[in-house]
Design an enzyme around this catalytic site. Structure first.
Site, PDB file in Angstrom:
ATOM      1  N   ARG A 155      -7.607  -0.408   1.174  1.00  0.00           N
ATOM      2  CA  ARG A 155      -8.171  -1.621   0.582  1.00  0.00           C
ATOM      3  C   ARG A 155      -8.687  -1.341  -0.819  1.00  0.00           C
ATOM      4  O   ARG A 155      -8.695  -2.238  -1.676  1.00  0.00           O
ATOM      5  CB  ARG A 155      -9.290  -2.159   1.496  1.00  0.00           C
ATOM      6  CG  ARG A 155     -10.433  -1.188   1.715  1.00  0.00           C
ATOM      7  CD  ARG A 155     -11.280  -1.538   2.920  1.00  0.00           C
ATOM      8  NE  ARG A 155     -10.581  -1.258   4.180  1.00  0.00           N
ATOM      9  CZ  ARG A 155     -11.085  -1.517   5.382  1.00  0.00           C
ATOM     10  NH1 ARG A 155     -12.280  -2.065   5.494  1.00  0.00           N
ATOM     11  NH2 ARG A 155     -10.402  -1.232   6.465  1.00  0.00           N
ATOM     12  N   LYS A 195     -10.012  12.800   8.308  1.00  0.00           N
ATOM     13  CA  LYS A 195      -9.510  12.435   9.629  1.00  0.00           C
ATOM     14  C   LYS A 195      -9.463  13.677  10.514  1.00  0.00           C
ATOM     15  O   LYS A 195      -9.276  14.791  10.016  1.00  0.00           O
ATOM     16  CB  LYS A 195      -8.075  11.895   9.512  1.00  0.00           C
ATOM     17  CG  LYS A 195      -7.949  10.505   8.945  1.00  0.00           C
ATOM     18  CD  LYS A 195      -6.479  10.088   8.953  1.00  0.00           C
ATOM     19  CE  LYS A 195      -6.279   8.741   8.289  1.00  0.00           C
ATOM     20  NZ  LYS A 195      -6.944   7.626   8.972  1.00  0.00           N
ATOM     21  N   LYS A 228       0.838  -1.204   0.000  1.00  0.00           N
ATOM     22  CA  LYS A 228       0.000   0.000   0.000  1.00  0.00           C
ATOM     23  C   LYS A 228       0.874   1.256   0.000  1.00  0.00           C
ATOM     24  O   LYS A 228       1.717   1.443   0.863  1.00  0.00           O
ATOM     25  CB  LYS A 228      -0.903   0.012   1.239  1.00  0.00           C
ATOM     26  CG  LYS A 228      -1.652   1.348   1.461  1.00  0.00           C
ATOM     27  CD  LYS A 228      -2.540   1.333   2.709  1.00  0.00           C
ATOM     28  CE  LYS A 228      -3.142   2.710   3.012  1.00  0.00           C
ATOM     29  NZ  LYS A 228      -3.983   2.717   4.230  1.00  0.00           N
TER      30      LYS A 228
HETATM   31  N1  BES Z   1      -4.133   4.600   6.947  1.00  0.00           N
HETATM   32  C1  BES Z   1      -5.256   4.281   7.741  1.00  0.00           C
HETATM   33  C2  BES Z   1      -4.952   3.251   8.823  1.00  0.00           C
HETATM   34  C3  BES Z   1      -4.001   3.709   9.892  1.00  0.00           C
HETATM   35  C4  BES Z   1      -4.481   4.393  10.990  1.00  0.00           C
HETATM   36  C5  BES Z   1      -2.678   3.396   9.818  1.00  0.00           C
HETATM   37  C6  BES Z   1      -3.621   4.783  11.986  1.00  0.00           C
HETATM   38  C7  BES Z   1      -1.816   3.779  10.806  1.00  0.00           C
HETATM   39  C8  BES Z   1      -2.293   4.471  11.897  1.00  0.00           C
HETATM   40  C9  BES Z   1      -6.381   3.712   6.885  1.00  0.00           C
HETATM   41  O1  BES Z   1      -6.450   4.197   5.598  1.00  0.00           O
HETATM   42  C10 BES Z   1      -7.658   4.073   7.572  1.00  0.00           C
HETATM   43  O2  BES Z   1      -7.910   5.221   7.740  1.00  0.00           O
HETATM   44  N2  BES Z   1      -8.398   3.063   7.993  1.00  0.00           N
HETATM   45  C11 BES Z   1      -9.614   3.272   8.701  1.00  0.00           C
HETATM   46  C12 BES Z   1     -10.569   2.196   8.256  1.00  0.00           C
HETATM   47  C13 BES Z   1     -12.003   2.427   8.693  1.00  0.00           C
HETATM   48  C14 BES Z   1     -12.547   3.681   8.059  1.00  0.00           C
HETATM   49  C15 BES Z   1     -12.808   1.220   8.302  1.00  0.00           C
HETATM   50  C16 BES Z   1      -9.344   3.168  10.206  1.00  0.00           C
HETATM   51  O3  BES Z   1      -8.447   2.403  10.609  1.00  0.00           O
HETATM   52  O4  BES Z   1      -9.978   3.884  10.948  1.00  0.00           O
HETATM   53 ZN    ZN Z   2      -4.626   4.788   4.780  1.00  0.00          ZN
HETATM   54 ZN    ZN Z   3      -7.474   6.026   5.460  1.00  0.00          ZN
END
Ligand code: BES
Ligand code: ZN
Ligand code: ZN
Length: 490
Positions: free
Chosen positions: A339, A265, A253
């Protein structure tokens, strides 16, 4: 810092490894350490030989000694040596000694394995990222580390081990550099240029962008890229030796900055999101090592690289996008973008003539909640691949812990308008849901997914990594494809 082999300590400080037996600190080998008074001082000072502990003995005259604890003798492993060497390097960072000699233990297994672990530990701890500082803190005085071989050890085998360690840690440092670089610098285009620079004999690099991406049918990656002024790319690296004995695809990724997109975010959650391309950086860095090692395994690297931004063209909650394998995805949260881009990258990898596919991604915050900063989450239905991955991690001193790809949770991804949606039930098995989503695109061959969200970044630093990008999983994946973690039938 230069690391070299020698047959006797150079003048100057000398380090000795000490383990614990029956609660007492004793040197691993009977090395000619100073007198009893010295040991008394060490014990009085509270030195007990614990892992990562050190004791620095300076007298007005004579050789200064450093004791490096490796912990309980029964628990000894190569990681104890990595940690001991790292401690020595950190201890000497503020001292005025330019050189250190370290006795390689003779009685704890093959000397070349110990050499490799000591060299890795020393080098991993010595990394810095200071290229954006106008007055960086001067590097420690330590310029040279001499590994003193025990009598009778094979110098040739030790030299090879040293070389191997250098190549592996150079790859880790490359990953750290790519990840630590601010997102304003490390755009998808710049990342692609870094990949192209690897082109060489038996290493081909192809970058798909714009029209080429469209022709591939990478509708998911293009959708994520649309919210950004920076164009997305899909990078395909291919290392091909003459007669490969195994064929791998590594998929990583590469979100060079994850703002969350329109599902934005909060500010705190964005501060470290330049590291959301760590999976792609790991894959690229493995190729750095491959081009130097030239092993007889074929490896494909596939990295979708993009920003995730809420710009005017941004994909929107409710949008339906079509991935390269034809499946449609209802995007209900634009922050679950990893994903989405991996849907295309895994579809791409599924078409390659390989035996096994492994993807690696900072996919879910839930992985860090579940396993913290030490363990990456591993998801696979293939027992042999699981064994090989866990044993590759073990040999690298890194940690993987398996989570189940629970079939019944697949229902959480059901969509009423598309083939599947990109999120499950809030707060419910988020990391597993990420894995189940990816499985829809991974194709029929043995496949494993590594969620490295917890291990990729360490804001406080750890014994083997200064604060920031850790470079975790580079050595695990390298060891995996080289066959170092191949299961030996037990
Ligand atoms: N890049 C983030 C995941 C992440 C979060 C990596 C904190 C490292 C530290 C990913 O793209 C994301 O935001 N995932 C969401 C998924 C959810 C919306 C289903 C998450 O983890 O909140
Ligand atoms: Zn991400
Ligand atoms: Zn994300």
């Amino acid at each position: 810092m230069k690391i070299h082999l020698s047959s006797k300590p150079a003048p100057g400080p000398t380090a000795v490894l000490v383990w614990r037996k029956k609660g007492e600190p004793v040197p691993i080998d009977a090395v000619p350490v100073a007198d009893d008074g010295f040991w008394r001082d060490a014990r009085q000072d509270g030195f007990s030989g614990q892992r990562g502990e050190s004791f620095w003995m300076r007298r007005s005259t004579g050789t200064p000694w450093m004791l490096l604890g490796v912990g309980e003798a029964e628990e000894f492993d190569l990681q104890s040596l990595r940690l001991a060497a790292a401690t020595a390097v950190r201890r000497l960072a503020d001292a005025r000694w330019p050189a250190l000699s370290l006795w390689v233990p003779a009685s704890v297994g093959p000397v070349h394995d110990s050499v490799r672990a000591l060299a890795e530990g020393a080098r991993l701890a010595a990394y810095r990222f200071d290229r954006h500082q106008s007055a960086p803190k001067p590097a420690g005085a330590l310029r040279s580390l001499g590994l003193v071989l025990p009598a009778g050890a094979s110098r040739a085998a030790a030299e090879i081990a040293l070389q191997r360690a250098a190549i592996a840690v150079d790859a880790v440092d490359e990953a750290r550099d790519l990840i630590n670089e601010p997102a304003g610098v490390m755009t998808p285009t710049v990342f692609a240029a870094r990949a192209r620079a690897l082109t060489g004999p038996s290493l081909r690099v192809r970058v798909y962008q714009g029209k080429a991406l469209q022709r591939l049918g990478a509708g998911a990656l293009m959708a994520v890229g649309r919210g950004s002024a920076e164009p997305p790319v899909l990078i395909h690296l291919h290392y091909r030796p003459a007669r490969p004995r195994a064929r791998w695809a590594l998929v990583g990724k590469g979100v060079t900055f994850d703002s969350g997109g329109l599902s934005l975010k909060p500010a705190d959650g964005m501060m470290t999101m330049k590291y959301d391309m760590a999976g792609a950086a790991v894959v690229l860095s493995v190729f750095h090592a491959l081009r130097r090692l030239r092993p007889d395994v074929e490896v494909h690297g596939v990295t979708p690289v993009t920003e995730n931004m809420p710009g005017p063209g941004a994909y929107k909650p409710g949008d339906v996008v079509r991935a390269m394998n034809g499946k449609t995805i209802e995007v209900l949260n634009t922050d679950a973008e990893g994903r989405v881009i991996l849907a295309d990258a895994l579809s791409f990898a599924a078409r390659l003539p390989v035996d096994r596919v492994v993807d690696i991604a900072t996919l879910t915050g839930a992985a860090a909640v579940a396993l913290g900063k030490a363990y990456a989450a591993l998801m696979t239905d293939d027992a042999a691949l699981e064994r090989d991955l866990v044993s590759a991690a073990q040999s690298a001193g890194e940690k993987l812990w398996r989570l189940p790809l629970e079939r019944s949770y697949r229902d959480h991804l059901k969509s009423s308008v598309a083939d599947l949606k990109n999120i499950g039930n809030p707060g419910e098995a988020g990391t597993i849901i990420g894995g189940l989503f990816l499985k829809e695109f991974a194709g029929p061959r043995p496949w494993a997914h590594i969620d490295m969200a917890g291990v990729g970044w360490n804001g406080a630093g750890s014994p083997l990594s200064p604060p920031g990008a850790t470079g975790a999983m580079v050595r695990t994946l390298l060891s995996l494809v080289l066959g170092g973690g191949k299961s030996r039938g037990h």
